[in-house]
Design a protein around this motif. Structure first.
Motif, PDB file in Angstrom:
ATOM      1  N   SER A  65      28.429  30.193  26.897  1.00 25.31           N
ATOM      2  CA  SER A  65      28.564  31.473  27.592  1.00 25.31           C
ATOM      3  C   SER A  65      27.972  31.346  28.990  1.00 25.31           C
ATOM      4  O   SER A  65      27.175  30.446  29.270  1.00 25.31           O
ATOM      5  CB  SER A  65      27.861  32.592  26.828  1.00 25.31           C
ATOM      6  OG  SER A  65      26.464  32.352  26.788  1.00 25.31           O
ATOM      7  N   LEU A  66      28.377  32.270  29.850  1.00 22.66           N
ATOM      8  CA  LEU A  66      27.818  32.392  31.183  1.00 22.66           C
ATOM      9  C   LEU A  66      27.288  33.807  31.314  1.00 22.66           C
ATOM     10  O   LEU A  66      28.048  34.779  31.194  1.00 22.66           O
ATOM     11  CB  LEU A  66      28.888  32.127  32.254  1.00 22.66           C
ATOM     12  CG  LEU A  66      28.425  32.323  33.704  1.00 22.66           C
ATOM     13  CD1 LEU A  66      27.423  31.250  34.111  1.00 22.66           C
ATOM     14  CD2 LEU A  66      29.624  32.311  34.646  1.00 22.66           C
ATOM     15  N   THR A  77      25.544  40.490  32.434  1.00 30.19           N
ATOM     16  CA  THR A  77      26.924  40.539  31.973  1.00 30.19           C
ATOM     17  C   THR A  77      27.242  39.155  31.419  1.00 30.19           C
ATOM     18  O   THR A  77      27.063  38.149  32.111  1.00 30.19           O
ATOM     19  CB  THR A  77      27.882  40.882  33.126  1.00 30.19           C
ATOM     20  OG1 THR A  77      27.489  42.146  33.679  1.00 30.19           O
ATOM     21  CG2 THR A  77      29.315  40.964  32.632  1.00 30.19           C
ATOM     22  N   VAL A  78      27.678  39.114  30.168  1.00 27.54           N
ATOM     23  CA  VAL A  78      27.915  37.838  29.496  1.00 27.54           C
ATOM     24  C   VAL A  78      29.418  37.582  29.397  1.00 27.54           C
ATOM     25  O   VAL A  78      30.175  38.449  28.960  1.00 27.54           O
ATOM     26  CB  VAL A  78      27.263  37.818  28.099  1.00 27.54           C
ATOM     27  CG1 VAL A  78      27.546  36.494  27.398  1.00 27.54           C
ATOM     28  CG2 VAL A  78      25.757  38.055  28.213  1.00 27.54           C
ATOM     29  N   PHE A  79      29.813  36.392  29.808  1.00 23.76           N
ATOM     30  CA  PHE A  79      31.189  35.947  29.753  1.00 23.76           C
ATOM     31  C   PHE A  79      31.304  34.838  28.712  1.00 23.76           C
ATOM     32  O   PHE A  79      30.481  33.913  28.705  1.00 23.76           O
ATOM     33  CB  PHE A  79      31.630  35.406  31.118  1.00 23.76           C
ATOM     34  CG  PHE A  79      31.694  36.455  32.194  1.00 23.76           C
ATOM     35  CD1 PHE A  79      32.906  37.020  32.538  1.00 23.76           C
ATOM     36  CD2 PHE A  79      30.546  36.874  32.844  1.00 23.76           C
ATOM     37  CE1 PHE A  79      32.978  37.994  33.528  1.00 23.76           C
ATOM     38  CE2 PHE A  79      30.604  37.839  33.837  1.00 23.76           C
ATOM     39  CZ  PHE A  79      31.822  38.406  34.170  1.00 23.76           C
ATOM     40  N   VAL A  92      35.476  34.437  30.205  1.00 25.34           N
ATOM     41  CA  VAL A  92      36.194  35.712  30.180  1.00 25.34           C
ATOM     42  C   VAL A  92      35.303  36.798  29.579  1.00 25.34           C
ATOM     43  O   VAL A  92      34.588  36.568  28.604  1.00 25.34           O
ATOM     44  CB  VAL A  92      37.496  35.577  29.348  1.00 25.34           C
ATOM     45  CG1 VAL A  92      38.205  36.908  29.226  1.00 25.34           C
ATOM     46  CG2 VAL A  92      38.415  34.533  29.964  1.00 25.34           C
ATOM     47  N   ASN A  93      35.367  37.995  30.177  1.00 26.16           N
ATOM     48  CA  ASN A  93      34.780  39.200  29.605  1.00 26.16           C
ATOM     49  C   ASN A  93      35.751  40.331  29.920  1.00 26.16           C
ATOM     50  O   ASN A  93      35.706  40.928  31.004  1.00 26.16           O
ATOM     51  CB  ASN A  93      33.397  39.489  30.184  1.00 26.16           C
ATOM     52  CG  ASN A  93      32.772  40.737  29.597  1.00 26.16           C
ATOM     53  OD1 ASN A  93      33.457  41.635  29.131  1.00 26.16           O
ATOM     54  ND2 ASN A  93      31.446  40.798  29.627  1.00 26.16           N
ATOM     55  N   ASP A  94      36.655  40.618  28.974  1.00 21.83           N
ATOM     56  CA  ASP A  94      37.686  41.627  29.191  1.00 21.83           C
ATOM     57  C   ASP A  94      37.119  43.039  29.326  1.00 21.83           C
ATOM     58  O   ASP A  94      37.780  43.916  29.866  1.00 21.83           O
ATOM     59  CB  ASP A  94      38.723  41.594  28.063  1.00 21.83           C
ATOM     60  CG  ASP A  94      39.656  40.396  28.195  1.00 21.83           C
ATOM     61  OD1 ASP A  94      39.952  39.980  29.339  1.00 21.83           O
ATOM     62  OD2 ASP A  94      40.078  39.863  27.154  1.00 21.83           O
ATOM     63  N   SER A  95      35.888  43.276  28.851  1.00 15.30           N
ATOM     64  CA  SER A  95      35.321  44.615  28.946  1.00 15.30           C
ATOM     65  C   SER A  95      34.605  44.858  30.273  1.00 15.30           C
ATOM     66  O   SER A  95      34.223  45.983  30.577  1.00 15.30           O
ATOM     67  CB  SER A  95      34.371  44.873  27.772  1.00 15.30           C
ATOM     68  OG  SER A  95      33.264  43.997  27.834  1.00 15.30           O
ATOM     69  N   ASN A  96      34.420  43.822  31.079  1.00 11.88           N
ATOM     70  CA  ASN A  96      33.800  43.984  32.398  1.00 11.88           C
ATOM     71  C   ASN A  96      34.843  44.556  33.362  1.00 11.88           C
ATOM     72  O   ASN A  96      36.002  44.155  33.355  1.00 11.88           O
ATOM     73  CB  ASN A  96      33.286  42.630  32.901  1.00 11.88           C
ATOM     74  CG  ASN A  96      32.347  42.773  34.073  1.00 11.88           C
ATOM     75  OD1 ASN A  96      31.469  43.629  34.077  1.00 11.88           O
ATOM     76  ND2 ASN A  96      32.514  41.925  35.065  1.00 11.88           N
TER      77      ASN A  96
END
Length: 130
Positions: A65-66, A77-79, A92-96
């Motif tokens: 993760s990033l 914010t975690v991707f 990817v973080n689709d909720s961001n």
């Protein structure tokens, strides 16, 4: 997702080559342990810091993760890393709201990155300064 090669190409101090006139952006990355890299990014305008972020790229329980931490936000914010090999990664973080996708990859002596999804696509080109 097993790491198919080292990501030590990320380590070092980098200066953005395609920044807007009057601005300077830098990133600095260190390896802080097996499966963990920490980075700090900041942008300066006329000698003043106008933007800053801290980043942690890590493996836990076989997943990468990033996490991106901005000064004005209480939580990172975690991707989730969706693609990873010895030359780069995609998170990817689709909720961001924006960005939804962060990509980093090595290109010869350059470090490249791109943010996209939920807003404009912005490419970053960095040259090594250390």
């Amino acid at each position: 997702m097993p790491l198919t090669g080292e990501l030590d190409w990320l380590i070092g101090d980098w200066k953005r080559l395609n920044e807007r006139p009057g601005m300077e952006t830098f990133e600095s990355w260190d390896k802080t342990g097996p499966g963990e890299y920490h980075g700090i990014g900041f942008t300066m305008q006329e000698g003043d810091t106008v933007g800053q972020e801290r980043m942690t790229f890590r493996e836990a329980d076989g997943k990468w993760s990033l996490a991106v931490e901005l000064p004005d936000y209480e939580e990172s914010t975690v991707f989730e890393v969706t693609e990873l090999d010895s030359l780069g990664f995609t998170c990817v973080n689709d909720s961001n709201d924006y960005p939804k996708v962060i990509q980093y990859w090595v290109d010869g002596e350059m470090l490249r990155a791109k943010i996209s999804g939920g807003g404009p696509e912005i490419p970053y080109e960095f040259g090594r300064i250390r």
